[in-house]
Design an enzyme around this catalytic site. Sequence first.
Site, mmCIF file in Angstrom:
data_model
loop_
_atom_site.group_PDB
_atom_site.id
_atom_site.type_symbol
_atom_site.label_atom_id
_atom_site.label_comp_id
_atom_site.label_asym_id
_atom_site.label_seq_id
_atom_site.Cartn_x
_atom_site.Cartn_y
_atom_site.Cartn_z
ATOM 1 N N LYS A 111 -7.944 5.955 -6.380
ATOM 2 C CA LYS A 111 -8.378 6.699 -7.286
ATOM 3 C C LYS A 111 -9.610 7.560 -6.935
ATOM 4 C CE LYS A 111 -6.372 4.168 -11.226
ATOM 5 N NZ LYS A 111 -6.544 3.159 -12.421
ATOM 6 N N SER A 145 -4.643 2.438 -17.913
ATOM 7 C CA SER A 145 -6.035 2.705 -17.378
ATOM 8 C C SER A 145 -6.519 4.107 -17.863
ATOM 9 C CB SER A 145 -6.089 2.557 -15.939
ATOM 10 O OG SER A 145 -5.213 3.533 -15.272
ATOM 11 N N GLY A 196 0.730 -1.298 -0.102
ATOM 12 C CA GLY A 196 0.020 0.138 0.028
ATOM 13 C C GLY A 196 0.799 1.319 -0.001
ATOM 14 N N PRO A 197 0.416 2.458 -0.205
ATOM 15 C CA PRO A 197 1.064 3.729 -0.215
ATOM 16 C C PRO A 197 1.636 3.742 1.104
ATOM 17 C CG PRO A 197 -1.353 3.983 -0.234
ATOM 18 C CD PRO A 197 -1.244 2.700 -0.174
ATOM 19 N N PRO A 198 2.605 4.724 1.290
ATOM 20 C CA PRO A 198 3.234 5.192 2.413
ATOM 21 C C PRO A 198 2.359 5.685 3.560
ATOM 22 C CG PRO A 198 4.339 6.518 0.493
ATOM 23 C CD PRO A 198 3.102 5.621 -0.012
ATOM 24 N N GLY A 199 2.709 5.313 4.876
ATOM 25 C CA GLY A 199 2.000 6.013 5.722
ATOM 26 C C GLY A 199 0.543 5.431 6.014
ATOM 27 N N VAL A 200 0.124 4.208 5.486
ATOM 28 C CA VAL A 200 -1.091 3.866 6.015
ATOM 29 C C VAL A 200 -0.945 2.548 7.216
ATOM 30 C CG1 VAL A 200 -2.225 4.179 3.661
ATOM 31 C CG2 VAL A 200 -0.890 1.975 4.118
ATOM 32 N N GLY A 201 0.127 2.551 7.758
ATOM 33 C CA GLY A 201 0.489 1.782 8.947
ATOM 34 C C GLY A 201 0.970 0.290 8.551
ATOM 35 N N LYS A 202 1.641 -0.078 7.658
ATOM 36 C CA LYS A 202 2.093 -1.081 6.966
ATOM 37 C C LYS A 202 3.253 -1.581 8.215
ATOM 38 C CE LYS A 202 3.476 0.104 3.070
ATOM 39 N NZ LYS A 202 3.184 1.304 2.992
HETATM 40 P P1 ADP Z 1 3.997 2.605 6.391
HETATM 41 O O1 ADP Z 1 4.828 1.429 6.767
HETATM 42 O O2 ADP Z 1 2.757 2.275 5.699
HETATM 43 O O3 ADP Z 1 4.760 3.573 5.354
HETATM 44 P P2 ADP Z 1 3.670 3.374 9.006
HETATM 45 O O4 ADP Z 1 3.376 2.285 9.453
HETATM 46 O O5 ADP Z 1 5.253 4.021 9.083
HETATM 47 O O6 ADP Z 1 3.285 3.480 7.617
HETATM 48 O O7 ADP Z 1 2.778 4.423 9.557
HETATM 49 C C1 ADP Z 1 3.158 5.783 10.022
HETATM 50 C C2 ADP Z 1 2.115 6.228 11.075
HETATM 51 O O8 ADP Z 1 0.891 6.317 10.861
HETATM 52 C C3 ADP Z 1 2.699 5.614 12.162
HETATM 53 O O9 ADP Z 1 2.937 6.563 13.261
HETATM 54 C C4 ADP Z 1 1.255 4.851 12.447
HETATM 55 O O10 ADP Z 1 1.200 4.422 13.574
HETATM 56 C C5 ADP Z 1 0.420 5.793 12.234
HETATM 57 N N1 ADP Z 1 -0.953 5.003 11.531
HETATM 58 C C6 ADP Z 1 -0.962 4.600 10.176
HETATM 59 N N2 ADP Z 1 -2.206 3.853 10.229
HETATM 60 C C7 ADP Z 1 -2.772 4.058 11.317
HETATM 61 C C8 ADP Z 1 -4.237 3.629 11.745
HETATM 62 N N3 ADP Z 1 -4.801 3.072 11.053
HETATM 63 N N4 ADP Z 1 -4.342 3.764 12.999
HETATM 64 C C9 ADP Z 1 -3.311 4.476 13.883
HETATM 65 N N5 ADP Z 1 -2.327 4.947 13.479
HETATM 66 C C10 ADP Z 1 -1.868 4.781 12.288
#
Ligand code: ADP
Length: 671
Positions: A592, A549, A227-233
Amino acid sequence: EAIKREVIGKFKELSELRNRVSDEMLILLNKIDNIEQLIDFIITQVVSDIVIRQEFLGIESLKKRLNRLLIELNKEIGVLTVEKRIQGRVKQQIEKNQKEYYLHEQAKAIQQELGDEDLNDWEILSQKIKKAKMPKEAELKAMGELKKLKLMPPMSSDSAIVRSYLDHLIGLPWCKSTKVNIDLNKAEKILNKDHYGLDKIKDRIIEFLAVQKRVNNNKSPILCFVGPPGVGKTSLGESIAKSVGRKYIRIALGGLHDESEIRGHRKTYVGSMPGKILQNITRVGVNNPLFLLDEIDKLGTHHRGDPASALLEVLDPEQNHSFVDNYTETPFDLSQVMFIATANSLNIPSPLKDRMEIIFLSGYTEQEKLKIAEQYLLPKQIKNTGLKPNEISIDSETILSIIRFHTMEAGVRELDRKLNKLCRKIVKLIDTNKFKKITVNSESLIEFLGPEINNFNFKINENKVGRVNGLAWTEVGGDILHIEVVSIIGKGNIIRTGKLGDVMLESIQTAISLVRSRTEALGIDERFYETNDIHVHVPEAATPKDGPSAGIAMVTAIASSLNHIPIKSDVAMTGEVTLYGDVLAIGGLKEKLLAALRGKIKTVIIPKRNIKDLEEIPVEIKGALNIVLVSTIDEVLEVAFEYKPKQFVNNKKVSIDDRKSVNVYNPNPLI
Ligand code: ADP
């Protein structure tokens, strides 16, 4: 005279052999003129045997006496030379033995001086090796190395290498592990506590853990979050480790292009080390941690070997029970390790992809971001910056403004940073001005966070000929792609700019042929390709773009540029198109749609074949957008064009509504 000279020469030689040539004697010898006296003098020096001396006295002839003396001299010289040779050999041997003995004694003395430690060190090492509970093979290797080490001079560089190798073997947690206790309820609680939403993903993780608990082997596939960056992976990975009680290790694979980073260097190299896998296992000290392989899609390849293939061995449950690091040289069991990978795209080497179960995480909606900010990020940043919760007051509306005007992302990382910045500034304000509490509202945001960022995800407000809003899906989430086409008088050249990839170039070709095949219905002069040049441009020319697409968007823009009908600016579209005008399904629908929502688009045209994906789209997105499902290009144009085209018959345009009156056959009626 000749014999005399010979005798004197030999005498000198003998004296040298005896090491007894004194200068005085030579002077004396030279002073004796009388030959008789000379012979007598030499005899006294050379012959010690009384009987032979007597014999000399009995020889009357001077010549005979000289000859006899010569024999005696030669004999003596012969004996002495042999004696010297023997002496030399004996001396050499003695010297060598002495030297060794001396050095050994000295080494012992030095070690004693250093205390008993070093002597015992070997003993301690050997005990450590036994205690490390290595498998037989590794232990034999370690003992062999220890034996080598004992024979090496302690200060040599070789001994340092062997020493650190032994330390590495001893340090590996061959048998140490943390107790893995999978309590599904607890795991669910931890996952919920750390992350908002993501229900499906959490469900899948719990299922995965449930199976692991039953089967108790790690032969299940490896989870890969895409998934895109910052979605909590990454943070999901960390939570999983926490919820099952495993130690957590994160390895960033981005830009890693040297196989030895995974598999280690041979220990013959200077400065060689084990690879990242074993290094980290040693660091955490247990053989069953959770490894998060971050950004597995960013692995590079290089002439120094392919790290992906090394990873393959690590991840394969059939092989990883005997993983051989180049440095360790002996197999280490990785089968207890749990691996989780993350990636931004599916651009993963396919053998690796085969071993993994892909779980997609999509971007968040504004409302989701708001909830995450309120419940997770803001409390975290308040704590991190040392603020007290009652020192800051911020309402949902303001947080929404941060999301809308100060961030531009699919995930929440930037939002997290902005909240951190906000908290930092507030701490400073409170401390310097002795305020009690700061209330942040939408107006004061600019003061704290700077000007609103230029939102390039904008829609253009004016309906324009040849300009259409496409929707793109990239590694960093969805985006609005403005496609611009102009047709100019020319000779049928097609100009394509904007760093377009091969697939996109081909879809332009398809679009042009499609338009040519239905010029009549579209109200376009069928000879346009002889009289016009067509220029297709996709702005933000520096960013590479690709994929099929944008097909329907290309057709719309090209058709519009030729029949001069403006395209509605509040419509965005995505879909692949075939030469016959069928619209095919696309990927990344949620991203999208989110991008369209961010860009304030009202109507989104998507392929009917994506209808099943719509089920997974949150109601708040579906509710906010007018989503039109289409299966042919005609339906697309009907929605996108500001008004209907007039048919082009016999070199003149005819309103489609007049069609019946001119009675033309229209194979693909637009309306
Ligand atoms: P990724 O690895 O997808 O790039 P991160 O795991 O580093 O993203 O997430 C970035 C920040 O956003 C972290 O501090 C994370 O705790 C927070 N975060 C992302 N998704 C959630 C969520 N669903 N609930 C709470 N915090 C989240």
